[in-house]
Write a protein that holds these residues in place. Structure first.
Motif, PDB file in Angstrom:
ATOM      1  N   PHE A   1      46.245  47.432  41.656  1.00  0.00           N
ATOM      2  CA  PHE A   1      45.660  46.240  42.234  1.00  0.00           C
ATOM      3  C   PHE A   1      45.740  45.088  41.237  1.00  0.00           C
ATOM      4  CE2 PHE A   1      41.903  43.548  43.067  1.00  0.00           C
ATOM      5  CZ  PHE A   1      42.231  43.109  44.337  1.00  0.00           C
ATOM      6  N   SER A   2      45.424  45.384  40.014  1.00  0.00           N
ATOM      7  CA  SER A   2      45.465  44.353  38.976  1.00  0.00           C
ATOM      8  C   SER A   2      46.869  43.755  38.835  1.00  0.00           C
ATOM      9  CB  SER A   2      45.004  44.950  37.649  1.00  0.00           C
ATOM     10  OG  SER A   2      45.119  44.001  36.626  1.00  0.00           O
ATOM     11  N   LEU A   3      47.881  44.613  38.817  1.00  0.00           N
ATOM     12  CA  LEU A   3      49.258  44.120  38.709  1.00  0.00           C
ATOM     13  C   LEU A   3      49.649  43.292  39.930  1.00  0.00           C
ATOM     14  CD1 LEU A   3      51.008  47.256  37.200  1.00  0.00           C
ATOM     15  CD2 LEU A   3      50.375  45.139  36.031  1.00  0.00           C
ATOM     16  N   PHE A   4      49.208  43.715  41.113  1.00  0.00           N
ATOM     17  CA  PHE A   4      49.482  42.970  42.335  1.00  0.00           C
ATOM     18  C   PHE A   4      48.885  41.567  42.240  1.00  0.00           C
ATOM     19  CE2 PHE A   4      48.080  41.463  46.465  1.00  0.00           C
ATOM     20  CZ  PHE A   4      49.238  41.540  47.205  1.00  0.00           C
ATOM     21  N   ILE A   5      47.635  41.485  41.801  1.00  0.00           N
ATOM     22  CA  ILE A   5      46.955  40.191  41.688  1.00  0.00           C
ATOM     23  C   ILE A   5      47.643  39.319  40.647  1.00  0.00           C
ATOM     24  CG2 ILE A   5      44.789  39.049  41.035  1.00  0.00           C
ATOM     25  CD1 ILE A   5      44.792  40.333  43.843  1.00  0.00           C
ATOM     26  N   GLN A   6      47.984  39.895  39.508  1.00  0.00           N
ATOM     27  CA  GLN A   6      48.654  39.116  38.461  1.00  0.00           C
ATOM     28  C   GLN A   6      49.981  38.551  38.947  1.00  0.00           C
ATOM     29  OE1 GLN A   6      49.015  41.684  35.079  1.00  0.00           O
ATOM     30  NE2 GLN A   6      46.803  41.779  34.753  1.00  0.00           N
ATOM     31  N   LYS A   7      50.690  39.340  39.746  1.00  0.00           N
ATOM     32  CA  LYS A   7      52.004  38.922  40.228  1.00  0.00           C
ATOM     33  C   LYS A   7      51.915  37.912  41.367  1.00  0.00           C
ATOM     34  CE  LYS A   7      56.284  40.801  42.139  1.00  0.00           C
ATOM     35  NZ  LYS A   7      56.951  42.009  42.625  1.00  0.00           N
ATOM     36  N   ARG A   8      51.077  38.203  42.354  1.00  0.00           N
ATOM     37  CA  ARG A   8      51.036  37.377  43.569  1.00  0.00           C
ATOM     38  C   ARG A   8      50.007  36.253  43.530  1.00  0.00           C
ATOM     39  NH1 ARG A   8      52.597  40.683  48.384  1.00  0.00           N
ATOM     40  NH2 ARG A   8      54.459  41.752  47.670  1.00  0.00           N
ATOM     41  N   HIS A   9      48.937  36.439  42.748  1.00  0.00           N
ATOM     42  CA  HIS A   9      47.857  35.442  42.697  1.00  0.00           C
ATOM     43  C   HIS A   9      47.416  35.220  41.249  1.00  0.00           C
ATOM     44  CE1 HIS A   9      47.426  35.563  47.061  1.00  0.00           C
ATOM     45  NE2 HIS A   9      47.595  36.868  46.954  1.00  0.00           N
ATOM     46  N   PRO A  10      48.296  34.669  40.413  1.00  0.00           N
ATOM     47  CA  PRO A  10      47.964  34.519  38.999  1.00  0.00           C
ATOM     48  C   PRO A  10      46.759  33.617  38.728  1.00  0.00           C
ATOM     49  CG  PRO A  10      50.012  33.379  39.508  1.00  0.00           C
ATOM     50  CD  PRO A  10      49.622  34.156  40.736  1.00  0.00           C
ATOM     51  N   ALA A  11      46.417  32.759  39.666  1.00  0.00           N
ATOM     52  CA  ALA A  11      45.255  31.885  39.475  1.00  0.00           C
ATOM     53  C   ALA A  11      43.936  32.620  39.669  1.00  0.00           C
ATOM     54  CB  ALA A  11      45.333  30.698  40.428  1.00  0.00           C
TER      55      ALA A  11
ATOM     56  N   THR B   1      41.732  34.677  38.330  1.00  0.00           N
ATOM     57  CA  THR B   1      41.446  35.254  37.018  1.00  0.00           C
ATOM     58  C   THR B   1      40.122  36.003  36.966  1.00  0.00           C
ATOM     59  OG1 THR B   1      40.512  33.146  36.325  1.00  0.00           O
ATOM     60  CG2 THR B   1      42.835  33.555  35.791  1.00  0.00           C
ATOM     61  N   HIS B   2      39.328  35.930  38.041  1.00  0.00           N
ATOM     62  CA  HIS B   2      38.093  36.712  38.094  1.00  0.00           C
ATOM     63  C   HIS B   2      37.823  37.133  39.537  1.00  0.00           C
ATOM     64  CE1 HIS B   2      35.866  33.193  39.570  1.00  0.00           C
ATOM     65  NE2 HIS B   2      36.486  32.512  38.631  1.00  0.00           N
ATOM     66  N   LEU B   3      36.947  38.110  39.697  1.00  0.00           N
ATOM     67  CA  LEU B   3      36.707  38.700  41.018  1.00  0.00           C
ATOM     68  C   LEU B   3      36.234  37.691  42.058  1.00  0.00           C
ATOM     69  CD1 LEU B   3      35.037  42.131  40.223  1.00  0.00           C
ATOM     70  CD2 LEU B   3      37.367  41.673  40.944  1.00  0.00           C
ATOM     71  N   GLY B   4      35.556  36.661  41.630  1.00  0.00           N
ATOM     72  CA  GLY B   4      35.055  35.662  42.563  1.00  0.00           C
ATOM     73  C   GLY B   4      36.149  34.925  43.321  1.00  0.00           C
ATOM     74  N   LYS B   5      37.371  34.996  42.817  1.00  0.00           N
ATOM     75  CA  LYS B   5      38.491  34.321  43.482  1.00  0.00           C
ATOM     76  C   LYS B   5      39.258  35.232  44.432  1.00  0.00           C
ATOM     77  CE  LYS B   5      39.242  30.743  40.093  1.00  0.00           C
ATOM     78  NZ  LYS B   5      40.244  29.979  39.359  1.00  0.00           N
ATOM     79  N   ILE B   6      38.842  36.475  44.540  1.00  0.00           N
ATOM     80  CA  ILE B   6      39.500  37.415  45.448  1.00  0.00           C
ATOM     81  C   ILE B   6      38.768  37.347  46.790  1.00  0.00           C
ATOM     82  CG2 ILE B   6      40.143  39.809  45.868  1.00  0.00           C
ATOM     83  CD1 ILE B   6      41.479  38.659  43.391  1.00  0.00           C
ATOM     84  N   ASP B   7      39.504  37.054  47.846  1.00  0.00           N
ATOM     85  CA  ASP B   7      38.886  36.977  49.172  1.00  0.00           C
ATOM     86  C   ASP B   7      39.454  38.064  50.081  1.00  0.00           C
ATOM     87  OD1 ASP B   7      41.427  36.051  49.666  1.00  0.00           O
ATOM     88  OD2 ASP B   7      40.816  34.069  50.343  1.00  0.00           O
ATOM     89  N   ARG B   8      38.943  38.105  51.302  1.00  0.00           N
ATOM     90  CA  ARG B   8      39.350  39.135  52.259  1.00  0.00           C
ATOM     91  C   ARG B   8      40.851  39.055  52.556  1.00  0.00           C
ATOM     92  NH1 ARG B   8      35.418  38.822  55.905  1.00  0.00           N
ATOM     93  NH2 ARG B   8      34.300  40.466  54.851  1.00  0.00           N
ATOM     94  N   ALA B   9      41.394  37.855  52.625  1.00  0.00           N
ATOM     95  CA  ALA B   9      42.831  37.703  52.902  1.00  0.00           C
ATOM     96  C   ALA B   9      43.668  38.331  51.785  1.00  0.00           C
ATOM     97  CB  ALA B   9      43.184  36.223  53.063  1.00  0.00           C
TER      98      ALA B   9
END
Length: 86
Positions: free
Chosen positions: A1-11, A13-21
């Motif tokens: 999951f971390s690698l996916f976020i780093q690759k697709r959503h580099p901005a 940088t903390h859990l508060g920026k992760i949404d349902r989409a």
């Protein structure tokens, strides 16, 4: 999951920026790998637990995994080996 976020959503940088989409996008990527429904559900449950546990520290208004339904798991019935097969 971390690698996916780093690759697709580099901005993100903390859990508060992760949404349902974003969670749904990750689960679609997992599904595209051809995993079973159980593995897909395991990812959803794991992420839900992480967000639930860390919510007080991440300023999350709600768990982004909440409301995402689990997949129906296919039950596989297998016959045990016969004496001849053993």
């Amino acid at each position: 999951f971390s690698l996916f976020i780093q690759k697709r959503h580099p901005a993100a940088t903390h859990l508060g920026k992760i949404d349902r989409a974003t969670i749904r996008e990750f689960l679609r990527a997992v599904e595209a790998e051809g995993v079973s429904e159980k593995t897909w559900n395991d990812w959803l449950v794991l992420l839900g637990a992480v967000f639930r546990r860390l919510a007080p520290y991440a300023s999350l208004p709600e768990n982004p995994c909440a409301g995402i339904p689990r997949k129906q798991e296919a039950t596989v019935h297998r016959a045990p080996f016969s004496v001849t097969e053993l």
